[in-house]
Design a protein around this motif. Structure first.
Motif, short mmCIF file in Angstrom:
data_model
loop_
_atom_site.label_atom_id
_atom_site.label_comp_id
_atom_site.label_asym_id
_atom_site.label_seq_id
_atom_site.Cartn_x
_atom_site.Cartn_y
_atom_site.Cartn_z
N VAL A 1 0.84 -1.19 0.00
CA VAL A 1 0.00 0.00 0.00
C VAL A 1 0.88 1.24 0.00
CG1 VAL A 1 -0.21 -0.09 2.53
CG2 VAL A 1 -1.85 1.24 1.19
N VAL A 2 0.47 2.25 -0.75
CA VAL A 2 1.12 3.55 -0.75
C VAL A 2 0.12 4.57 -0.24
CG1 VAL A 2 2.22 5.34 -2.12
CG2 VAL A 2 2.62 2.93 -2.68
N VAL A 3 0.49 5.28 0.81
CA VAL A 3 -0.36 6.32 1.40
C VAL A 3 0.23 7.67 1.02
CG1 VAL A 3 -1.24 7.33 3.53
CG2 VAL A 3 -1.08 4.84 3.30
N PRO B 1 1.87 -14.17 9.36
CA PRO B 1 2.22 -13.25 10.46
C PRO B 1 1.83 -11.81 10.17
CG PRO B 1 4.18 -13.84 9.19
CD PRO B 1 3.06 -14.70 8.67
N ASP B 2 1.64 -11.48 8.88
CA ASP B 2 1.25 -10.13 8.46
C ASP B 2 2.17 -9.06 9.05
OD1 ASP B 2 -0.75 -11.08 6.91
OD2 ASP B 2 -2.41 -10.42 8.16
N GLU B 3 3.48 -9.30 8.96
CA GLU B 3 4.45 -8.34 9.48
C GLU B 3 4.68 -7.23 8.46
OE1 GLU B 3 7.92 -10.57 10.44
OE2 GLU B 3 6.97 -11.59 12.14
N VAL B 4 4.52 -5.99 8.89
CA VAL B 4 4.62 -4.85 8.00
C VAL B 4 6.03 -4.30 7.96
CG1 VAL B 4 4.03 -3.15 9.77
CG2 VAL B 4 3.54 -2.65 7.36
N ILE C 1 3.63 -6.09 3.08
CA ILE C 1 3.35 -7.23 3.96
C ILE C 1 3.54 -8.48 3.11
CG2 ILE C 1 1.65 -8.40 5.40
CD1 ILE C 1 0.95 -4.82 4.61
N GLN C 2 4.51 -9.30 3.46
CA GLN C 2 4.81 -10.48 2.67
C GLN C 2 3.80 -11.60 2.90
OE1 GLN C 2 7.34 -10.57 0.32
NE2 GLN C 2 7.37 -8.40 0.88
#
Length: 383
Positions: A25-27, A62-65, A85-86
């Motif tokens: 995602v790009v914010v 794990p949804d590690e950012v 998030i890999q």
């Protein structure tokens, strides 16, 4: 493929597929000066990630950012914030039988019909896994709004035919995270859990709804007609995977209520300003915020990936087939949908705050041209 960006000034652009290398995602439009780190984002992602309980998918993500840009010395710089998030636990082989034989009520056929191709592993881009990006972006919006005294909270208010009684905002804050269902009424949560487990044992799924409330929103936000607050909230909520209905204020009940009863009378508030007596319109009148709490509900249908046998056709072979979707899927969506709904509410309200000039879109300290700040070196002019 268009339709991957949300927002006017606070813009969220997402990419990635369920079984691809990762999500991203790009914010754009986050003001400079917000103290931000990966731990802040991770707290929200942990609320959405799979494998939290027995009533969620067992997919081991794990949804590690990782924050890749837009941060310097722990503060946002005003430039785009890139996050990834890999995907660590994809099992695409289970989806091969459905490449040309679409699963009922999924995006398999429609994606292929539109593009002539699709990433079929785990549903690809149509998978609800993509909402991990929304929650990451929403965590940033939440941090800014809380600095401004705006707070968003939601909870699961119905699963199947089991509906929770009304709860206060404070009860949602205190109890929503106390149980796996994310229902702020503990007794009802236990009944919901039992119902979900029953459907799970039968190889089926069940739908439900999420109630939300937003406190501290200033009056005067919104731009009728097509940028009214309810219109933009409706777009945000109806973008949530599996959503079938969005309502605010009295919602569907308004169809049975006469005008005299439905109308909100006005009275003077503590500071002598007009305020609606009952707030039956959910903090919105004429598409613009009144300053009262905004509240509403979003309905999510039952998960479409179920172990029960279903009927489909194979457009490659011309056969009618009986299929069985195997894999790791949620038997119900609202419990993991709560942080997704909250994220999109935060993103939408922050965008309105920026558009309405309530927050400086360049920097949170609201000091144009000043460089002596906690997050920036002294002005070159002083050296």
């Amino acid at each position: 493929m268009n339709g991957n960006r949300f927002g006017r000034l606070f813009q969220v652009t997402t990419y990635g597929e369920s079984h691809g290398q990762g999500m991203g995602v790009v914010v754009s439009g986050c003001p400079a000066g917000l103290e931000l780190d990966e731990e802040t984002i991770q707290r929200e992602l942990d609320r959405r990630k799979p494998g939290q309980s027995m009533i969620t998918t067992s997919r081991g993500e794990p949804d590690e950012v990782t924050i890749n840009s837009g941060i310097q010395d722990g503060y946002t710089t005003g430039t785009p914030i890139g996050m990834t998030i890999q995907n660590k636990d994809a099992e695409s082989g289970k989806y091969e039988p459905f490449v040309t034989a679409p699963r009922p009520s999924h995006g398999d056929f429609t994606y292929s019909a539109k593009f002539g191709t699709r990433n079929w592993g785990g549903g690809g881009r149509s998978s609800a896994r993509e909402t991990v990006n929304w929650v990451a972006a929403g965590a940033i919006a939440k941090e800014i709004l809380e600095h401004e005294g705006v707070q968003v909270k939601a909870h699961v208010n119905q699963i199947g035919d089991i509906e929770a009684p009304d709860v206060s905002f404070e009860e949602m804050l205190e109890h929503t995270e106390d149980n796996d269902v994310r229902c702020a009424h503990p007794e009802t949560a236990a009944e919901m859990q039992e119902l979900i487990e029953d459907y799970q044992e039968r190889g089926d799924s069940i739908g439900g709804s999420i109630y939300f409330e937003i406190q501290g929103v200033p009056r005067g936000l919104g731009a009728p007609r097509f940028d009214s607050v309810e219109a933009r909230l409706g777009q945000a909520m109806m973008s949530v995977p599996a959503s079938t209905a969005f309502e605010f204020g009295r919602g569907r009940d308004a169809r049975t209520i006469p005008g005299k009863e439905h109308n909100d009378d006005w009275e003077f508030g503590e500071e002598g300003e007009p305020v609606p007596v009952e707030n039956d319109h959910g903090g919105l009148q004429g598409g613009i915020t009144t300053g009262e709490p905004i509240y509403g509900e979003v309905t999510l249908h039952a998960p479409t990936s179920i172990p029960k046998k279903q009927q489909t056709v194979d457009w490659e072979t011309g056969e009618e087939k009986e299929i069985q979707v195997v894999g790791r899927h949620d038997p119900v969506l609202p419990p993991r949908g709560v942080p997704v709904v909250e994220a999109m509410l935060n993103v939408t309200i922050l965008d309105f705050m920026l558009l309405g000039g309530r927050i400086n879109p360049d920097r949170l300290d609201d000091q144009p041209g000043e460089y002596d700040t906690d997050y920036h070196p002294s002005s070159p002019r002083n050296k």
